[in-house]
Design an enzyme around this catalytic site. Structure first.
Site, PDB file in Angstrom:
ATOM      1  N   VAL A  43       0.888  -1.314   0.007  1.00 46.20           N
ATOM      2  CA  VAL A  43      -0.103  -0.077  -0.247  1.00 46.20           C
ATOM      3  C   VAL A  43       0.754   1.282  -0.128  1.00 46.20           C
ATOM      4  O   VAL A  43       0.484   2.054  -0.676  1.00 46.20           O
ATOM      5  CB  VAL A  43      -1.036   0.285   1.167  1.00 46.20           C
ATOM      6  CG1 VAL A  43      -1.933   1.221   1.304  1.00 46.20           C
ATOM      7  CG2 VAL A  43      -1.681  -1.306   1.438  1.00 46.20           C
ATOM      8  N   LYS A  66     -12.763  -4.298  12.306  1.00 48.96           N
ATOM      9  CA  LYS A  66     -13.382  -3.696  11.438  1.00 48.96           C
ATOM     10  C   LYS A  66     -14.867  -3.376  11.941  1.00 48.96           C
ATOM     11  O   LYS A  66     -15.414  -2.167  11.985  1.00 48.96           O
ATOM     12  CB  LYS A  66     -13.332  -4.048   9.973  1.00 48.96           C
ATOM     13  CG  LYS A  66     -12.111  -4.256   9.202  1.00 48.96           C
ATOM     14  CD  LYS A  66     -11.669  -4.958   8.361  1.00 48.96           C
ATOM     15  CE  LYS A  66     -10.472  -5.049   7.640  1.00 48.96           C
ATOM     16  NZ  LYS A  66     -10.273  -6.087   6.410  1.00 48.96           N
ATOM     17  N   GLY A  69      -2.069 -14.833  -2.721  1.00 48.99           N
ATOM     18  CA  GLY A  69      -1.510 -13.731  -2.171  1.00 48.99           C
ATOM     19  C   GLY A  69      -2.854 -13.134  -1.292  1.00 48.99           C
ATOM     20  O   GLY A  69      -2.434 -12.000  -0.570  1.00 48.99           O
ATOM     21  N   VAL A 122     -11.009   0.056   7.101  1.00 53.09           N
ATOM     22  CA  VAL A 122     -12.276  -0.741   6.810  1.00 53.09           C
ATOM     23  C   VAL A 122     -12.575  -0.821   5.412  1.00 53.09           C
ATOM     24  O   VAL A 122     -12.793   0.214   4.619  1.00 53.09           O
ATOM     25  CB  VAL A 122     -13.419  -0.044   7.575  1.00 53.09           C
ATOM     26  CG1 VAL A 122     -14.535  -1.156   7.514  1.00 53.09           C
ATOM     27  CG2 VAL A 122     -13.039   0.269   8.981  1.00 53.09           C
TER      28      VAL A 122
HETATM   29  N1  HSE Z   1      -6.575  -9.226   5.080  1.00 52.09           N
HETATM   30  C1  HSE Z   1      -7.673  -8.436   4.779  1.00 52.09           C
HETATM   31  C2  HSE Z   1      -8.501  -9.209   3.894  1.00 52.09           C
HETATM   32  C3  HSE Z   1      -7.426  -7.220   4.289  1.00 52.09           C
HETATM   33  O1  HSE Z   1      -8.536 -10.252   3.510  1.00 52.09           O
HETATM   34  O2  HSE Z   1      -9.776  -8.671   3.634  1.00 52.09           O
HETATM   35  C4  HSE Z   1      -6.913  -5.992   5.336  1.00 52.09           C
HETATM   36  O3  HSE Z   1      -7.583  -6.060   6.221  1.00 52.09           O
END
Ligand code: HSE
Length: 442
Positions: A23, A213, A195, A140
Site C-alpha cells: 500500500v 473492522k 496472495g 475498513v
Molecule cells: N486481510 C484483509 C482481507 C485485508 O483479507 O480482507 C486487510 O484487512
C-alpha cells in the site's frame, strides 16, 4: 461570498510516510505522480519529505532513494511535518509513532484497524486535544468509502444495522467452497497462492481482522466507543462442505459477516461470525475477495457499498483520499469532525443477540423423534419455521437407521439457543452433535 484565492509560492504541506509495503509504495507513487492535481484540489502542493522503512537495503527502484530512512522517530518528531501517513500496521511501534506525530502537531492518515479498534480512544482524544485530524478510510474495506459515509453523509440519519463482508480472504475461501465445492483447506491454499491469505492466516480466518473492522463501524454508526475486545468473533475454520450444501438446499449461502445492530434504546450488538444469508440478499452475490457493506438507516433505507476490500492500489486510493481531505482541512486551518461517542450504548453479550438459527443433525429415524425435538425447542422458547428431513448418507448400521434434519428457526435469543443445544446434544435419539449457523438478512 468569501472565496479563498490560491497564493503563488505558498509553501508545500510536508508529508511523511511510515511504511513502504504494497500500500505504502502505491501511496508514494500517487503522491509523486499526481502532485499537480493534488495541489489544485488542496490549494497548496504536497511535498513527500520522507518514507520510513524497516530495511533500507531492500531496493525500491521506482521511488527516489533519498526519501528513504530507517528512522521513523526522526520523521515524526519534526515540527514541520503537516501529515503523517502510518502504514506500518500492528500496535507498536505504530501507536507510539502516531501519538508522537500528533504531539508535534501533525495530522494522521492511517489504515491501521487493529490499532484504532484497540486504542482509538487514546489516539482520538490526543488528536482532539491538539486540534489535528486522524482519518482512517483505508482501515475498513480497502477502497470502499464507508468510514466517511457513516461519519459525514449519514450523520443526520439513525442507523439501524451495518452488516458487511469486510474480509476478502474469508470471502474468497467461502466463495470457492460454494462455487467449486472445494473443502476449506483446499480453498485456503488457493487463497494463499493468490496472495490473499497470509502464510499465517489466523487473523483473517478466525475473524479477528473483521472484528476490528466491526468495532470501527459500530463506533461510527452508533456514536458509541466500541473496542475490538467487546466484539465476539467466530471464524470460518469449522465450516465444512456439508454446511455449504445444506445452506444451498434452503436457498442460502454462507458468508462471514461483521454485524453491528441496534437491539433497543440502550444496547447494540456487535459481532463477527459466519451466517446463512438468503440468495436474494444484496450481500449474497458478493464474490471472490470483494468486500461489501450493507447499511440500513431510518430515513435512507437500505444502502449497499461494494468494491475491492484490499490490495495495494485500491487501498492506496482510500489513503490518498484521506490525505487530500486532511490537507484541505489544514489549508483552511480546521480539523474534520471528531468521533462522537455521546450515545454511550452498552455492547450486549452474545447471549442477548436475537436472530434465526439453522440447525443440522442426524437423528434415529423412528416415530416420535421429530415431536420430541420440537418439544425440547419449544421448552427453550424456540419456534421452528421449516424442517427438512433427508435420509442420512454414508455406510453402516447407524446411517441406515438415521435421517438428517435441517431446521430453520424463527427469531430466537442466543442464550436460549445455547441452553437448547445442551439438551439436544444429550438426547439419545441424536446420532450426531447439532451443527448450528446463524441466519441473517431474512
Ligand atoms: N486481510 C484483509 C482481507 C485485508 O483479507 O480482507 C486487510 O484487512
Amino acid at each position: 461570498m468569501m472565496m479563498r484565492v490560491r497564493q503563488e509560492g505558498e509553501a508545500p504541506l510536508k508529508v511523511a510516510l511510515l511504511g513502504s509495503g504494497t500500500v505504502g509504495t502505491h501511496v508514494a507513487k500517487l503522491i509523486l505522480e499526481h502532485g499537480d492535481d493534488f495541489a489544485a484540489r488542496i490549494g497548496r502542493p504536497l511535498e513527500l519529505v520522507g518514507i520510513a522503512v524497516r530495511d533500507l537495503s531492500r531496493t525500491r527502484d521506482d521511488l527516489p532513494p533519498e526519501l528513504f530512512t530507517d528512522d521513523p522517530q526522526a520523521l515524526v518528531t519534526r515540527d514541520d511535518i503537516d501529515i503523517v501517513i502510518e502504514l506500518i500496521g500492528g500496535i507498536e511501534p505504530a501507536k507510539q509513532l502516531i501519538l508522537t506525530a500528533i504531539d508535534h502537531g501533525a495530522s494522521v492518515v492511517t489504515a491501521n484497524k487493529a490499532l484504532l479498534a484497540a486504542h482509538g480512544a487514546e489516539i482520538f482524544t490526543a488528536a482532539e486535544r491538539v486540534g489535528v485530524d486522524v482519518y482512517y478510510e483505508a482501515a475498513v474495506a480497502g477502497a470502499i468509502p464507508i468510514v466517511r459515509p457513516l461519519r459525514e453523509s449519514l450523520v443526520g440519519d439513525s442507523i439501524r444495522t451495518v452488516m458487511g463482508i469486510v474480509n476478502g480472504t474469508t470471502n474468497y475461501i467461502l466463495d470457492k467452497m460454494t462455487t467449486e465445492r472445494t473443502d476449506y483447506q483446499a480453498a485456503l491454499v488457493q487463497a494463499q497462492e493468490l496472495g490473499y491469505a497470509e502464510a499465517d492466516p489466523t487473523a483473517d480466518v478466525e475473524g479477528l481482522d473483521a472484528g476490528a473492522k466491526a468495532a470501527l463501524l459500530a463506533s461510527l454508526a452508533f456514536h458509541t466507543r466500541v473496542d475490538s475486545n467487546q466484539v465476539p468473533t467466530e471464524g470460518i475454520t469449522h465450516i465444512v462442505q456439508d454446511d455449504i450444501r445444506a445452506a444451498h438446499e434452503v436457498g442460502c449461502v454462507v458468508k462471514l459477516l461483521a454485524i453491528a445492530d441496534r437491539l433497543d434504546d440502550s444496547q447494540i450488538s456487535v459481532r463477527v461470525h459466519p451466517a446463512l444469508i438468503p440468495l436474494g440478499h444484496p450481500l449474497a452475490s458478493v464474490s471472490g475477495a470483494y468486500n461489501a457493506i450493507f447499511v440500513e438507516a431510518e430515513a435512507a433505507g437500505r444502502l449497499m457499498f461494494l468494491g475491492p476490500g484490499a490490495g495495494g492500489e485500491p487501498t492506496a486510493s482510500a489513503v490518498t483520499g484521506d490525505l487530500v481531505t486532511v490537507a484541505r482541512n489544514r489549508v483552511r486551518g480546521v480539523a474534520g469532525p471528531d468521533q462522537t461517542n455521546y450515545n454511550n450504548l452498552a455492547v450486549a453479550e452474545m447471549g442477548a443477540v436475537q436472530t434465526r438459527y439453522f440447525l443440522r443433525f442426524r437423528v434415529v429415524d423412528e416415530p416420535g423423534v421429530l415431536a420430541a425435538i420440537a418439544t425440547i425447542l419449544a421448552r427453550h422458547g424456540i419456534s421452528v419455521q421449516t424442517v427438512l428431513q433427508t435420509p442420512a448418507t454414508g455406510a453402516g448400521p447407524l446411517a441406515a437407521a438415521s435421517a438428517e434434519l435441517s431446521l430453520m428457526t424463527h427469531v430466537a435469543t442466543e442464550a436460549n439457543l445455547v441452553a437448547c443445544l445442551g439438551e439436544l446434544n444429550a438426547n439419545p435419539k441424536l446420532r450426531s452433535d447439532v451443527r448450528f449457523l446463524r441466519v441473517e438478512g431474512m
